[in-house]
Scaffold this active site. Structure first.
Site, PDB file in Angstrom:
ATOM      1  N   ASP A  13      70.488  18.765  16.280  1.00 25.05           N
ATOM      2  CA  ASP A  13      70.391  17.687  17.249  1.00 25.05           C
ATOM      3  C   ASP A  13      68.909  17.293  17.323  1.00 25.05           C
ATOM      4  OD1 ASP A  13      70.882  16.085  19.629  1.00 25.05           O
ATOM      5  OD2 ASP A  13      69.968  17.729  20.751  1.00 25.05           O
ATOM      6  N   ASP A  15      67.131  14.971  20.265  1.00 25.22           N
ATOM      7  CA  ASP A  15      66.535  14.904  21.608  1.00 25.22           C
ATOM      8  C   ASP A  15      66.776  16.183  22.385  1.00 25.22           C
ATOM      9  OD1 ASP A  15      65.518  12.206  21.430  1.00 25.22           O
ATOM     10  OD2 ASP A  15      67.617  11.602  21.366  1.00 25.22           O
ATOM     11  N   GLY A  56      73.655   8.358  24.895  1.00 24.61           N
ATOM     12  CA  GLY A  56      73.460   7.022  24.331  1.00 24.61           C
ATOM     13  C   GLY A  56      72.770   6.118  25.331  1.00 24.61           C
ATOM     14  N   GLU A  59      74.871   3.052  26.673  1.00 27.80           N
ATOM     15  CA  GLU A  59      75.924   3.588  27.539  1.00 27.80           C
ATOM     16  C   GLU A  59      75.329   4.053  28.866  1.00 27.80           C
ATOM     17  OE1 GLU A  59      75.297   4.307  24.380  1.00 27.80           O
ATOM     18  OE2 GLU A  59      77.126   3.970  23.237  1.00 27.80           O
ATOM     19  N   HIS A  86      67.958  -2.512  25.640  1.00 28.87           N
ATOM     20  CA  HIS A  86      67.901  -1.326  24.796  1.00 28.87           C
ATOM     21  C   HIS A  86      67.046  -1.553  23.556  1.00 28.87           C
ATOM     22  CE1 HIS A  86      69.420   1.837  22.018  1.00 28.87           C
ATOM     23  NE2 HIS A  86      69.177   2.543  23.098  1.00 28.87           N
ATOM     24  N   ALA A  88      64.438  -3.476  23.456  1.00 25.54           N
ATOM     25  CA  ALA A  88      63.057  -3.349  23.952  1.00 25.54           C
ATOM     26  C   ALA A  88      62.693  -1.884  24.187  1.00 25.54           C
ATOM     27  CB  ALA A  88      62.899  -4.151  25.242  1.00 25.54           C
ATOM     28  N   THR A 127      72.847  11.321  18.843  1.00 31.34           N
ATOM     29  CA  THR A 127      73.341  10.053  19.395  1.00 31.34           C
ATOM     30  C   THR A 127      72.226   9.024  19.479  1.00 31.34           C
ATOM     31  OG1 THR A 127      72.893  10.775  21.639  1.00 31.34           O
ATOM     32  CG2 THR A 127      75.085  11.179  20.814  1.00 31.34           C
ATOM     33  N   ASN A 132      64.490   5.882  16.199  1.00 27.42           N
ATOM     34  CA  ASN A 132      63.832   6.908  17.024  1.00 27.42           C
ATOM     35  C   ASN A 132      63.625   8.204  16.244  1.00 27.42           C
ATOM     36  OD1 ASN A 132      64.205   4.998  19.012  1.00 27.42           O
ATOM     37  ND2 ASN A 132      65.799   6.119  20.094  1.00 27.42           N
ATOM     38  N   ASP A 186      70.856  21.425  22.453  1.00 29.37           N
ATOM     39  CA  ASP A 186      70.138  21.776  23.686  1.00 29.37           C
ATOM     40  C   ASP A 186      70.954  21.508  24.935  1.00 29.37           C
ATOM     41  OD1 ASP A 186      69.837  18.892  23.270  1.00 29.37           O
ATOM     42  OD2 ASP A 186      68.698  19.011  25.134  1.00 29.37           O
TER      43      ASP A 186
HETATM   44  C1  XBP Z   1      70.326  12.245  23.355  1.00 30.37           C
HETATM   45  C2  XBP Z   1      70.709  10.984  23.997  1.00 30.37           C
HETATM   46  C3  XBP Z   1      70.102   9.707  23.600  1.00 30.37           C
HETATM   47  C4  XBP Z   1      68.699   9.399  24.064  1.00 30.37           C
HETATM   48  C5  XBP Z   1      68.439   7.928  23.958  1.00 30.37           C
HETATM   49  O1  XBP Z   1      70.765  12.313  22.032  1.00 30.37           O
HETATM   50  O2  XBP Z   1      71.583  10.993  24.810  1.00 30.37           O
HETATM   51  O3  XBP Z   1      70.909   8.747  24.190  1.00 30.37           O
HETATM   52  O4  XBP Z   1      68.552   9.762  25.414  1.00 30.37           O
HETATM   53  O5  XBP Z   1      68.663   7.418  22.701  1.00 30.37           O
HETATM   54  P1  XBP Z   1      70.745  13.671  21.132  1.00 30.37           P
HETATM   55  P2  XBP Z   1      69.085   5.854  22.514  1.00 30.37           P
HETATM   56  O6  XBP Z   1      70.401  14.824  22.009  1.00 30.37           O
HETATM   57  O7  XBP Z   1      72.142  13.752  20.545  1.00 30.37           O
HETATM   58  O8  XBP Z   1      69.728  13.436  20.046  1.00 30.37           O
HETATM   59  O9  XBP Z   1      68.476   5.073  23.627  1.00 30.37           O
HETATM   60  O10 XBP Z   1      68.517   5.461  21.174  1.00 30.37           O
HETATM   61  O11 XBP Z   1      70.589   5.779  22.542  1.00 30.37           O
HETATM   62 MG    MG Z   2      70.107  16.815  22.700  1.00 32.46          MG
END
Ligand code: XBP
Ligand code: MG
Length: 253
Positions: A13, A15, A56, A59, A86, A88, A127, A132, A186
Site C-alpha cells: 500500500d 499512503d 479515495g 469519494e 480533486h 486541483a 487507492t 501521487n 497500514d
Molecule cells: C489512501 C487513500 C487515498 C488518499 C488520497 O490510499 O484513501 O484516498 O487519501 O488519494 P492508500 P486521492 O492507503 O490505499 O494508498 O486523492 O488521489 O484519491
Molecule cells: Mg494506506
C-alpha cells in the site's frame, strides 16, 4: 511454472504504509484546493482522521458534502465540481512532494532493497491517484520507479479499498496467486482489501490507524523499523527480532 508454495512478491500500500502522506500531504493539499476554489472548508487533523474512513479523494469530498454540509448548495453537476476540486488537489499534492517531500517510513527502503536483492518481485496496490505515487517515488525513492513492476492505483478499478479489486488487479497483472505474495498495509480498510484478495498481510500502523482493529493480520507493528529504530509489536510473533527484515517476513509467510 513458479513454485506455488514459495514467496514470490511483496505488494505495498502507499499512503500511510510507504510514507505518512495523509496528515501532512493529502490533507494539506485538499485544504489548498478548497481555498483556491473560494470554499471555506478546512479539514483539521482530527476531522481528516474521521474522513479517512472513506477511501479515495473524490469519494471523500462527496462524503464530506453529504455528511457535514447539510446547508451547502451543491453546484451542478456535482460530479464535475468534485472532479475539478480533486484535480486541483492532485496538483497541490504533487507540488508539495516536489518541494521537500515526505520521507519514507523507517525501514521501508531497507526492506525493499533486501527483497529486491533476494530476487523477490515488488508491486503497489493503492487507492491513490497514479500521479501521487509517481510524485512520492520521484521525491524519496527514484530507484523505486523501476523496482515496482506493477503499480495498481486509483480509478484503474471501479471499487476502491476496502474492496479487494486493486489487489486482484495487481495479482492478475503479475500472474501470481495470493499464496505466493504478502501484502503491507497500514489501515483497517486496506487490510479488509488485502484479506479479501486472500493475501497474508503485515500491518504497520500510524497515528491515524493505531486504534483500529486488525483481526487476521499476520503481524501488527508500529513500523517496519531499523536496527536503531525498533518496532513495537501490537500482535503477532516476531521471535527475537526488533525490526522487520526479510527473514521475519518469510517466517510469517
Ligand atoms: C489512501 C487513500 C487515498 C488518499 C488520497 O490510499 O484513501 O484516498 O487519501 O488519494 P492508500 P486521492 O492507503 O490505499 O494508498 O486523492 O488521489 O484519491
Ligand atoms: Mg494506506
Amino acid at each position: 511454472m513458479s513454485d506455488m508454495s514459495k514467496l514470490q512478491a511483496l505488494i505495498f500500500d502507499v499512503d500511510g504504509t510507504l510514507a505518512d502522506t495523509e496528515r501532512d500531504g493529502h490533507r494539506i493539499s485538499f485544504n489548498r484546493a478548497f481555498a483556491e476554489a473560494g470554499l471555506d472548508w478546512e479539514w483539521s487533523v482530527e476531522l481528516y482522521g474521521k474522513l479517512l474512513s472513506v477511501t479515495g479523494g473524490k469519494e471523500r469530498i462527496l462524503h464530506y458534502i453529504e455528511q457535514y454540509l447539510p446547508g451547502f448548495t451543491r453546484p451542478e453537476p456535482l460530479k464535475e465540481f468534485i472532479a475539478g476540486l480533486h484535480f486541483a488537489k492532485t496538483k497541490h499534492y504533487v507540488e508539495l512532494l516536489a518541494e521537500g517531500g515526505i520521507p519514507l517510513r523507517p525501514g521501508v527502503k531497507r526492506l525493499l532493497s533486501e527483497a529486491k536483492a533476494a530476487g523477490l518481485r515488488l508491486a503497489i496496490a493503492t487507492t491513490t491517484t497514479p500521479a501521487n505515487v509517481t510524485a512520492l517515488l520521484e521525491s524519496v525513492l527514484p530507484e523505486g520507479q523501476s523496482w515496482f513492476e506493477v503499480i495498481g492505483a486509483g480509478d484503474i478499478v471501479p471499487a476502491k479499498k476496502p474492496a479487494p479489486d486493486i489487489y486482484d488487479y495487481v495479482l492478475k497483472e503479475m500472474q501470481l496467486s495470493p499464496e505466493q505474495c504478502i501484502a503491507f498495509e497500514d489501515s483497517r480498510q486496506g487490510l479488509r482489501s488485502s484479506l479479501g484478495a486472500h493475501l497474508k498481510t503485515i500491518v504497520t500502523v500510524n497515528s491515524y490507524t493505531a486504534q483500529q482493529e486488525f483481526t487476521d493480520a499476520a503481524l501488527v507493528v508500529d513500523q517496519i523499523g531499523e536496527p536503531d529504530s525498533p518496532f513495537t509489536v501490537l500482535s503477532g510473533n516476531v521471535g527475537t527480532k526488533t525490526y522487520l527484515d526479510l527473514e521475519l517476513v518469510r517466517s510469517l509467510f
